[in-house]
Design an enzyme around this catalytic site. Structure first.
Site, PDB file in Angstrom:
ATOM      1  NE  ARG A   1      22.118 -29.463  -8.008  1.00 20.68           N
ATOM      2  CZ  ARG A   1      21.537 -30.172  -7.042  1.00 20.68           C
ATOM      3  NH1 ARG A   1      21.635 -29.774  -5.789  1.00 20.68           N
ATOM      4  NH2 ARG A   1      20.841 -31.258  -7.335  1.00 20.68           N
TER       5      ARG A   1
ATOM      6  CD  GLU B   1      -1.168  -2.268   2.256  1.00 22.51           C
ATOM      7  OE1 GLU B   1      -1.858  -2.765   3.149  1.00 22.51           O
ATOM      8  OE2 GLU B   1       0.030  -2.598   2.047  1.00 22.51           O
TER       9      GLU B   1
END
Length: 378
Positions: free
Chosen positions: A209, A54
């Site tokens: 990975r 916000e």
């Protein structure tokens, strides 16, 4: 002007920009729309401790926020945490209306944000795209409502339903496409959990990975007998994230040298005391060491900021989690390879789809992903 659902869908898409970066905070997106239906500001929560969505949207809109409608995927907060409360800032900016997808389950918020906005004269509507907003924050809701991480149980099965060529034999089943998918998911979750048997047989690194990971990845070993060797490959990858060994007070008292060796290797040895009437006990087997209270262990992980946990094996750990009712999502990677009758099977009822709803299979190269959520009243 387009519908509230249209703009909330946009806010949900904006929230996704924080995926893999905000935990233990939720994914949140916010969009500010003026009276003509023009988006004048948008923002997402980018990192825990950083500005809330916000506030980012208000900064982007500036003076144009006055009289606008704010679409927010989660109720604006009204308490002081790492940052100041958002709801007062929204009201002070002159926002005329706030549309909220779902109420914040955090007991420090839980309706207080929308109550404050209404008290300041801001019109509030809620429940717009609520299911979608809950779905992107399943881990956050799990911690807030169940005091434990959202748990995914993951397994790879051969065409004939086996998990390995024979008991105790390391067997790779998934191919390249599925492996890429698995590592992309590892780049987003908080922690991976395995049993000590998996460490002894596979000696995995349990790292992400080929996919960028913003935060450290916690590796959790459920080890009621302290069998994890200090030489395990896990400890050669501490730069990727911490290693937690979950064990019992009995095991720690009976094997102080093992605890010391694991600690020197870099492990955080965490003793879990069974709570009275605990369910979900992980048995130590015939070598002693007692039981691990899985529900209590998950609560301790949640306290450490872990909101999502993928349990990768082995079958004993999977069975303990399933029997304890601690599984929220199931992922089964079906591979075309057959392993034969010597290979052990895996939770036949779960593999058959009992107790959970599988979505349409997803093709990952030569493999298929069966994925779905566990039937639960809550």
């Amino acid at each position: 002007m387009r519908s509230d659902e249209f703009y909330m869908t946009r806010a949900l898409a904006v929230a996704e920009r924080g995926r893999g970066r905000t935990s233990p905070n939720p994914l949140v997106g916010a969009v500010l729309v003026d009276a003509e239906g023009v988006v004048v500001g948008s923002g997402h929560h980018a990192i825990a401790g950083g500005p809330h969505a916000e506030i980012v949207a208000l900064r982007a809109a500036g003076a144009r926020a006055r009289g606008a409608t704010l679409f927010c995927t989660l109720e604006p907060c009204a308490h002081v945490g790492r940052t100041g409360p958002c709801a007062p800032r929204v009201a002070e900016a002159g926002v005329a209306r706030v549309v909220v997808a779902v109420q914040d389950p955090n007991p420090l918020v839980s309706g207080r944000g929308t109550a404050l906005l209404r008290a300041r004269g801001v019109a509030v509507a809620d429940g717009v795209c609520e299911a979608e907003a809950r779905a992107i924050n399943r881990p956050f809701f799990s911690v807030m409502t169940r005091r434990r991480p959202f748990v995914t149980m993951k397994v790879a099965l051969s065409a004939d339903g086996r998990i390995s060529e024979a008991p105790g034999v390391r067997t790779s089943l998934t191919a390249a496409s599925a492996n890429r998918f698995i590592h992309r998911e590892r780049a987003e979750i908080d922690a991976i959990g395995v049993g000590s048997g998996t460490v002894l047989i596979d000696d995995p690194r349990l790292t992400a990975r080929g996919a960028y990971r913003h935060r450290p990845l916690v590796r959790v070993v459920f080890d009621t007998r302290l069998r994890t060797p200090a030489s395990a490959k896990l400890f050669s990858t501490l730069d990727a994230g911490p290693v937690i060994i979950l064990t019992t007070p009995e095991a720690a008292r009976s094997a102080p040298r093992r605890v010391a060796a694991l600690t020197r290797a870099g492990a955080d040895v965490l003793e879990v005391e069974p709570s009275p009437g605990a369910v979900g006990m992980m048995r130590a087997g015939d070598a002693g060491g007692g039981h691990v209270d899985l529900a209590g262990a998950l609560e301790q992980l949640a306290v450490r900021g872990i909101s999502s946990l993928v349990v990768e094996g082995g079958p004993d750990l999977h069975r303990a989690f399933w029997d304890a009712g601690l599984v929220d999502r199931v992922q089964i990677f079906r591979t075309p390879r057959e392993l034969g009758s010597r290979g052990p099977t895996w939770l036949p009822a779960v593999a058959a789809g009992n107790g959970w709803s599988a979505a349409r299979p997803r093709t990952l190269g030569v493999d298929l992903l069966m994925e779905g959520y566990v039937h639960r009243a809550d």
